[in-house]
Design a protein around this motif. Sequence first.
Motif, PDB file in Angstrom:
ATOM      1  N   ARG A  65     -27.032 -44.620  16.617  1.00 47.29           N
ATOM      2  CA  ARG A  65     -26.629 -43.342  17.211  1.00 47.29           C
ATOM      3  C   ARG A  65     -27.507 -42.987  18.399  1.00 47.29           C
ATOM      4  N   ARG A  66     -28.743 -43.385  18.326  1.00 48.55           N
ATOM      5  CA  ARG A  66     -29.674 -43.094  19.428  1.00 48.55           C
ATOM      6  C   ARG A  66     -29.555 -44.110  20.567  1.00 48.55           C
ATOM      7  N   GLU A  67     -28.690 -45.110  20.358  1.00 52.43           N
ATOM      8  CA  GLU A  67     -28.470 -46.155  21.363  1.00 52.43           C
ATOM      9  C   GLU A  67     -29.756 -46.853  21.773  1.00 52.43           C
ATOM     10  N   VAL A  68     -30.456 -47.286  20.761  1.00 43.53           N
ATOM     11  CA  VAL A  68     -31.686 -48.048  20.981  1.00 43.53           C
ATOM     12  C   VAL A  68     -31.470 -49.428  20.366  1.00 43.53           C
ATOM     13  N   THR A  69     -31.767 -50.475  21.144  1.00 47.86           N
ATOM     14  CA  THR A  69     -31.523 -51.819  20.621  1.00 47.86           C
ATOM     15  C   THR A  69     -32.751 -52.327  19.860  1.00 47.86           C
ATOM     16  N   LEU A  70     -32.491 -53.321  19.024  1.00 47.79           N
ATOM     17  CA  LEU A  70     -33.570 -53.878  18.198  1.00 47.79           C
ATOM     18  C   LEU A  70     -33.591 -55.391  18.322  1.00 47.79           C
ATOM     19  N   THR A  71     -34.786 -55.952  18.530  1.00 51.00           N
ATOM     20  CA  THR A  71     -34.920 -57.402  18.440  1.00 51.00           C
ATOM     21  C   THR A  71     -35.997 -57.742  17.415  1.00 51.00           C
ATOM     22  N   ALA A  90     -43.668 -49.099   7.100  1.00 52.17           N
ATOM     23  CA  ALA A  90     -42.722 -49.595   8.104  1.00 52.17           C
ATOM     24  C   ALA A  90     -41.706 -48.518   8.488  1.00 52.17           C
ATOM     25  N   THR A  91     -41.250 -47.732   7.496  1.00 50.80           N
ATOM     26  CA  THR A  91     -40.282 -46.666   7.783  1.00 50.80           C
ATOM     27  C   THR A  91     -40.877 -45.662   8.764  1.00 50.80           C
ATOM     28  N   ASN A  92     -42.086 -45.205   8.490  1.00 51.10           N
ATOM     29  CA  ASN A  92     -42.688 -44.172   9.329  1.00 51.10           C
ATOM     30  C   ASN A  92     -42.901 -44.665  10.762  1.00 51.10           C
ATOM     31  N   VAL A  93     -43.364 -45.890  10.897  1.00 52.04           N
ATOM     32  CA  VAL A  93     -43.643 -46.401  12.244  1.00 52.04           C
ATOM     33  C   VAL A  93     -42.337 -46.704  12.994  1.00 52.04           C
ATOM     34  N   PHE A  94     -41.380 -47.299  12.277  1.00 49.59           N
ATOM     35  CA  PHE A  94     -40.106 -47.633  12.916  1.00 49.59           C
ATOM     36  C   PHE A  94     -39.343 -46.361  13.302  1.00 49.59           C
ATOM     37  N   LYS A  95     -39.412 -45.364  12.449  1.00 48.72           N
ATOM     38  CA  LYS A  95     -38.737 -44.108  12.734  1.00 48.72           C
ATOM     39  C   LYS A  95     -39.329 -43.426  13.973  1.00 48.72           C
ATOM     40  N   ASN A  96     -40.644 -43.504  14.101  1.00 45.60           N
ATOM     41  CA  ASN A  96     -41.263 -42.972  15.321  1.00 45.60           C
ATOM     42  C   ASN A  96     -40.729 -43.710  16.543  1.00 45.60           C
ATOM     43  N   ALA A  97     -40.655 -45.033  16.432  1.00 43.32           N
ATOM     44  CA  ALA A  97     -40.166 -45.817  17.568  1.00 43.32           C
ATOM     45  C   ALA A  97     -38.761 -45.345  17.959  1.00 43.32           C
ATOM     46  N   ILE A  98     -37.924 -45.080  16.961  1.00 38.30           N
ATOM     47  CA  ILE A  98     -36.558 -44.615  17.256  1.00 38.30           C
ATOM     48  C   ILE A  98     -36.596 -43.196  17.831  1.00 38.30           C
ATOM     49  N   ASN A  99     -37.351 -42.319  17.187  1.00 28.07           N
ATOM     50  CA  ASN A  99     -37.359 -40.910  17.595  1.00 28.07           C
ATOM     51  C   ASN A  99     -37.947 -40.680  18.980  1.00 28.07           C
ATOM     52  N   TYR A 100     -38.917 -41.495  19.360  1.00 28.52           N
ATOM     53  CA  TYR A 100     -39.595 -41.244  20.627  1.00 28.52           C
ATOM     54  C   TYR A 100     -39.189 -42.239  21.714  1.00 28.52           C
ATOM     55  N   THR A 101     -37.988 -42.816  21.548  1.00 28.08           N
ATOM     56  CA  THR A 101     -37.466 -43.713  22.575  1.00 28.08           C
ATOM     57  C   THR A 101     -36.129 -43.173  23.075  1.00 28.08           C
ATOM     58  N   PRO A 102     -36.035 -42.907  24.364  1.00 34.53           N
ATOM     59  CA  PRO A 102     -34.780 -42.379  24.898  1.00 34.53           C
ATOM     60  C   PRO A 102     -33.648 -43.407  24.831  1.00 34.53           C
ATOM     61  N   ARG A 103     -32.438 -42.916  24.944  1.00 36.61           N
ATOM     62  CA  ARG A 103     -31.248 -43.755  24.950  1.00 36.61           C
ATOM     63  C   ARG A 103     -31.387 -44.947  25.891  1.00 36.61           C
ATOM     64  N   GLY A 104     -30.870 -46.086  25.435  1.00 36.81           N
ATOM     65  CA  GLY A 104     -30.903 -47.266  26.285  1.00 36.81           C
ATOM     66  C   GLY A 104     -32.211 -48.047  26.156  1.00 36.81           C
ATOM     67  N   GLY A 105     -33.144 -47.501  25.409  1.00 38.33           N
ATOM     68  CA  GLY A 105     -34.427 -48.187  25.226  1.00 38.33           C
ATOM     69  C   GLY A 105     -34.343 -49.283  24.184  1.00 38.33           C
ATOM     70  N   SER A 106     -35.476 -49.932  23.957  1.00 40.14           N
ATOM     71  CA  SER A 106     -35.442 -50.999  22.967  1.00 40.14           C
ATOM     72  C   SER A 106     -36.693 -51.005  22.095  1.00 40.14           C
ATOM     73  N   ILE A 107     -36.502 -51.585  20.928  1.00 43.67           N
ATOM     74  CA  ILE A 107     -37.590 -51.728  19.959  1.00 43.67           C
ATOM     75  C   ILE A 107     -37.667 -53.192  19.578  1.00 43.67           C
ATOM     76  N   SER A 108     -38.879 -53.701  19.459  1.00 50.25           N
ATOM     77  CA  SER A 108     -38.972 -55.056  18.920  1.00 50.25           C
ATOM     78  C   SER A 108     -39.958 -55.069  17.761  1.00 50.25           C
ATOM     79  N   ILE A 109     -39.547 -55.791  16.741  1.00 50.04           N
ATOM     80  CA  ILE A 109     -40.386 -55.910  15.544  1.00 50.04           C
ATOM     81  C   ILE A 109     -40.783 -57.363  15.370  1.00 50.04           C
ATOM     82  N   SER A 110     -42.054 -57.601  15.149  1.00 49.81           N
ATOM     83  CA  SER A 110     -42.449 -58.979  14.887  1.00 49.81           C
ATOM     84  C   SER A 110     -43.325 -59.067  13.639  1.00 49.81           C
TER      85      SER A 110
END
Length: 206
Positions: A65-71, A90-110
């Motif tokens: 919904r936030r239009e953030v991609t994940l790799t 992991a939930t708390n950190v990943f949720k921050n990444a989603i909440n504080y990233t504007p639309r069209g942004g991306s998140i990567s998890i390794s």
Amino acid sequence: DESLHDDLKKTLKSNLEEFDRISDIINNLLTLNAFVRSEYISFGPVHLIKIVETVTEKLKGLRERREVTLTLDTVDAVVWGNSTALEQIATNVFKNAINYTPRGGSISISVKDVSLYYAELAIADTGIGVDRKDLMRVFEPFYRSKRSKERRRGGSGLGLAIVGELVRLHYGQIAFRSSPGKGTTVRITLPKRDRGSGTHIAPIEP
Ligand code: ATP
Ligand code: MG
């Protein structure tokens, strides 16, 4: 149920997401309250990939919904921990990444094996970042930066305080690197074997 009306489906879906959100808040409050003493939680071998799968699946709807991609870039590393606590981290950190990233942004998890003794979970985003002067405060309970308050997302400022405590409980380390307007990377290093008894976990299969 595919036969349901689209509007109803949408409402139910958003209700479920809201329940998840409330459940995260309650879990954070309970954890903060109990302040997690290691004698109360059981430790054992945990596959970090499983944690990543559970959490990315749980937050898939929100992320989309936030239009953030994940790799993802993961190896099968096993750490010595408690899976409920690791999921909360992991939930708390990943949720921050989603909440504080504007639309069209991306998140990567390794997930990486960094040495014979440690594995690392890293979550990076291309979001709003944290000002240098605020960096020291992000792990304080109830701290929220001015910018994130403006975004009216996330909640109580407890997420990272709890992450910090839970990582400490695992004898792990956490590094929070951020650059305002560019993004944030959170690296969590966790031991692969029990500190207390020194027992080794079976070798990791390739
Ligand atoms: P909660 O997690 O309790 O719902 P919260 O997200 O505001 O609320 P924390 O997760 O503890 O609280 O984070 C504290 C503050 O650190 C946030 O309010 C935000 O200002 C900043 N922060 C944390 N992660 C990020 C990130 N990935 N990008 C930008 N700012 C962040
Ligand atoms: Mg948070």
